[in-house]
Scaffold this active site. Structure first.
Site, PDB file in Angstrom:
ATOM      1  N   GLU A   1       0.864  -1.190   0.000  1.00  0.00           N
ATOM      2  CA  GLU A   1       0.000   0.000   0.000  1.00  0.00           C
ATOM      3  C   GLU A   1       0.886   1.220   0.000  1.00  0.00           C
ATOM      4  O   GLU A   1       1.628   1.451   0.954  1.00  0.00           O
ATOM      5  CB  GLU A   1      -0.810   0.048   1.291  1.00  0.00           C
ATOM      6  CG  GLU A   1      -2.138  -0.619   1.228  1.00  0.00           C
ATOM      7  CD  GLU A   1      -2.874  -0.451   2.556  1.00  0.00           C
ATOM      8  OE1 GLU A   1      -2.685   0.578   3.234  1.00  0.00           O
ATOM      9  OE2 GLU A   1      -3.617  -1.366   2.919  1.00  0.00           O
TER      10      GLU A   1
ATOM     11  N   ASP B   1      -5.736   9.104  10.477  1.00  0.00           N
ATOM     12  CA  ASP B   1      -4.406   8.675  10.905  1.00  0.00           C
ATOM     13  C   ASP B   1      -4.009   9.205  12.263  1.00  0.00           C
ATOM     14  O   ASP B   1      -4.345  10.330  12.638  1.00  0.00           O
ATOM     15  CB  ASP B   1      -3.361   9.112   9.874  1.00  0.00           C
ATOM     16  CG  ASP B   1      -3.423   8.254   8.627  1.00  0.00           C
ATOM     17  OD1 ASP B   1      -3.241   7.034   8.760  1.00  0.00           O
ATOM     18  OD2 ASP B   1      -3.684   8.800   7.534  1.00  0.00           O
TER      19      ASP B   1
END
Ligand SMILES: Cc1ncc(COP(=O)(O)O)c(C=O)c1O
Lengths: 255, 388
Positions: free
Chosen positions: A51, A62
């Protein structure tokens, strides 16, 4: 639709009794040159799907480790175009499947149609968009599908049965199960509810399930192993890279 | 048009993990906010605690000087000194009806943080406010106010350490505390239903203006002017008048220092379409879709996005959006203080500055209402730093 390359890979791994190892690394981290060295190294060390994170200034899904890494990438002028261009010239040298992971805005600014075309040319098989839930995704999914790119959806501990069923109808490639009710970042313990929820998800989704967010070590995933087909690690990998400047020892752990 | 959109603007661009609390909020918005019981309780608090209706003041001295009729909607006289309280009372009350016990909020200048902490204290909720570390320093008195009101202020050290980062952090907090916590967002931004929900709680401003103006003048005003940061005070005063096509609506953004290539907050004037904090709207951003830092002398206007409904009003030409720079706002700030004895917030001074620019351009019986969204006591440090 024919089985796409991501799904084929999961089937192949399952036949070998193995999980897909899915490292996440922000594009251009820690710098442009080192990024490619790390990528090739992960490719050699047993990564099945890589990824590549597309950095964004405001990454709400995040935690601090990925946010800081993204900011470093932005300071190094990493853009989606840079990632796609570089990928195009290096794709032949990589065995892993490549997936992009990012937020709507950089993709939207680039143009979804252009993204679909250029990503295909760069050998990308799937795209994960952290802030694109089912309701907003249908047109984009159609566009990506036309170019044989999977839109990989995320679900989590608070996704109801009803929503999972809706996702099951449109899921492509694999389903990304977020293992914590929170942001990315390594945790010492995974939540207790995880197992039951995975069992539920496994019944509903015909597609492979990968878990991510919070994953730090193989001992954590032992108990849930039988319900997952792939494991994503991001923050723990970045922390390892920051410390040891390499990925081999990290991957040795997981083999 | 999907109900989460205003034309092509709006939507719910959030991580899947935030969809369940958003859907829960949508249901509460539809089922509770319109109910008689909720409305009654909300209106009672607005009346007896916030001090509504706020007055509509005719500016005798300035009107003479300007050559048209200037009116002020006095949100500066609402409890805590700004319109922000209308929204936080509404959302805090809704939180109680939803059976949740905690509020989380973001704040830039600290005004929304103070208003949230106030509503939380009144209604017995726990309150955490995220605030960019830079703003914690710049707006120290508001940090003290929030703490005095029983809220916990958490500085945010990521990225630009300002409002947009505080919103990121509040959203992150909400992801992991959604069960017992409501996110009390401070403007008409963010994912659906926030832009509609916050607008509805602020719509009381425009309703009062209409009623009072009709009572005093037997007609509607010609022109309404409000400053636009995220856009909540502007949506609040515009909303009632959207259907009255003859009433001109002007939103005023912050042009920053006004020097070429300076950072500013004139999102609708100079931004481009993008997706931030869950909504598709105009943004200040690079060609690669990275969000740019914003700037204004008025801390409350310092945001690189704008409410999606304003984007829609702009594109459909129902409202116009102008900008004024820091100096023009500072001039208006001093003028209103000297001529009318009202110290306006620097945010509201932007709206006022645009009204001043109408001098000699409109007839003498022209009626302009400026939304005086807040009072300026909070801004004295900034102003004296700049003026002296
Ligand atoms: C007095 C005042 N006016 C205006 C604003 C800008 O917000 P909005 O555009 O949502 O009304 C603020 C924000 O802090 C404020 O404190």
């Amino acid at each position: 639709m024919s089985v796409n390359s991501l799904e084929a890979l999961f089937i192949q791994k399952r036949q070998l009794g193995k999980k897909c190892l899915i490292p996440f690394l922000p594009g251009g981290y820690p710098d442009k040159k080192k990024f490619w060295e790390l990528l090739f190294s992960m490719d050699r060390c047993g990564a099945d799907i890589i990824e590549i994170g597309v950095p964004f200034s405001d990454p709400v899904a995040d935690g601090p480790v990925v946010e800081k890494a993204s900011n470093i990438c932005l300071e190094n002028n990493i853009s989606l175009s840079w990632i796609l261009d570089e990928l195009k010239s290096n794709r032949d040298k990589l065995n892993s499947e490549i997936v992009l992971m990012g937020y709507c805005n950089p993709f939207f600014k680039y143009g979804w149609e252009k993204l679909a075309k250029d990503a295909k040319k760069a050998g990308v098989s799937g795209i994960i968009v952290a802030d694109l839930p089912l309701e907003e995704s249908m047109d984009i999914r159609t566009l990506l599908t036309e170019h044989h790119i999977s839109l990989i959806y995320l679900i989590g501990l608070n996704t109801s049965l009803h929503r999972m069923e809706k996702y099951a109808k449109v899921a492509q490639g694999f389903v990304y199960f977020v293992s914590v009710l929170g942001t990315t970042g390594a945790r010492d313990n995974l939540p207790k509810e995880l197992q039951d929820k995975l069992i539920e998800a496994k019944k509903i989704f015909p597609k492979p399930l990968a878990i991510g967010f919070g994953i730090k070590s193989p001992s954590q995933t032992k108990e849930i192993e039988q319900w997952v087909d792939g494991i994503v690690f991001g923050s723990s990998l970045i922390e390892h890279i920051d410390r040891y400047k390499e990925v081999e020892t990290f991957f040795n752990n997981w083999k | 048009m999907k109900k989460s959109y205003f034309g092509e603007f709006g939507g719910q661009f959030v991580p899947e993990l935030l969809m369940p609390p958003l859907i829960e909020l949508e249901e509460a918005y539809e089922q509770i906010v319109g109910s008689t019981e909720f409305k009654e309780e909300f209106n009672n608090i607005l009346k007896d605690y916030v001090g509504r209706p706020t007055p509509l003041t005719f500016c005798k001295n300035l009107s003479k000087e300007l050559g048209f009729n200037l009116w002020l909607k006095r949100e500066d006289l609402a409890h805590t000194g700004a319109h922000k309280i209308n929204n936080t009372i509404g959302q805090a009350l809704l939180t109680k009806y939803m059976g949740k016990k905690n509020l989380v909020a973001e704040t830039g200048a600290g005004q929304h943080g103070v208003a949230t902490a106030t509503a939380a204290a009144l209604l017995g909720l726990k309150c955490i406010v995220f605030m960019g570390a830079k703003d914690v320093k710049r707006q120290a008195p508001n940090v003290k106010r929030m703490e005095l009101l029983g809220a916990e202020v958490r500085p945010v050290y990521s990225s630009t350490q300002t409002l947009k980062d505080a919103i990121n952090e509040a959203l992150r907090y909400w992801i992991s505390h959604q069960k017992d916590t409501h996110y009390c967002l401070g403007s008409v931004v963010g994912p659906h239903p926030f832009p509609s929900l916050v607008r509805d709680f602020q719509a009381v401003i425009g309703k009062e203006v209409k009623q009072e103006f009709l009572k005093k003048n037997n007609k509607l005003p010609d022109h309404i002017i409000a400053c636009v940061g995220g856009g909540s005070n502007a949506m609040g005063i515009f909303y009632e008048f959207i259907k009255h096509k003859e009433v001109k609506l002007t939103g005023v953004e912050a042009a920053g220092t006004g020097t070429p290539n300076c950072y500013h907050s004139a999102t609708l004037n100079k931004g481009s379409l993008g997706i931030l904090h869950g909504t598709k709207t105009y943004l200040l951003q690079t060609n690669e879709g990275q969000i740019l830092p914003s700037h204004s002398v008025a801390p409350g206007l310092d945001y690189p996005g704008v409410g999606p409904e304003h984007a829609y009003l702009k594109d459909t030409k129902r409202a116009e959006y102008k900008s004024v720079n820091d100096d023009q706002a500072l001039y208006a700030f001093r003028l209103l203080s000297e001529k009318e004895g009202i110290i306006p917030a620097l945010e509201s001074s932007h709206a006022l500055a645009w009204a001043l620019s109408l001098k000699n351009k409109v007839p003498s019986d022209y009626n302009v209402v400026v939304n005086l969204s807040g009072r300026g006591d909070k801004d004295l440090n900034i102003v004296f730093g700049n003026i002296e």
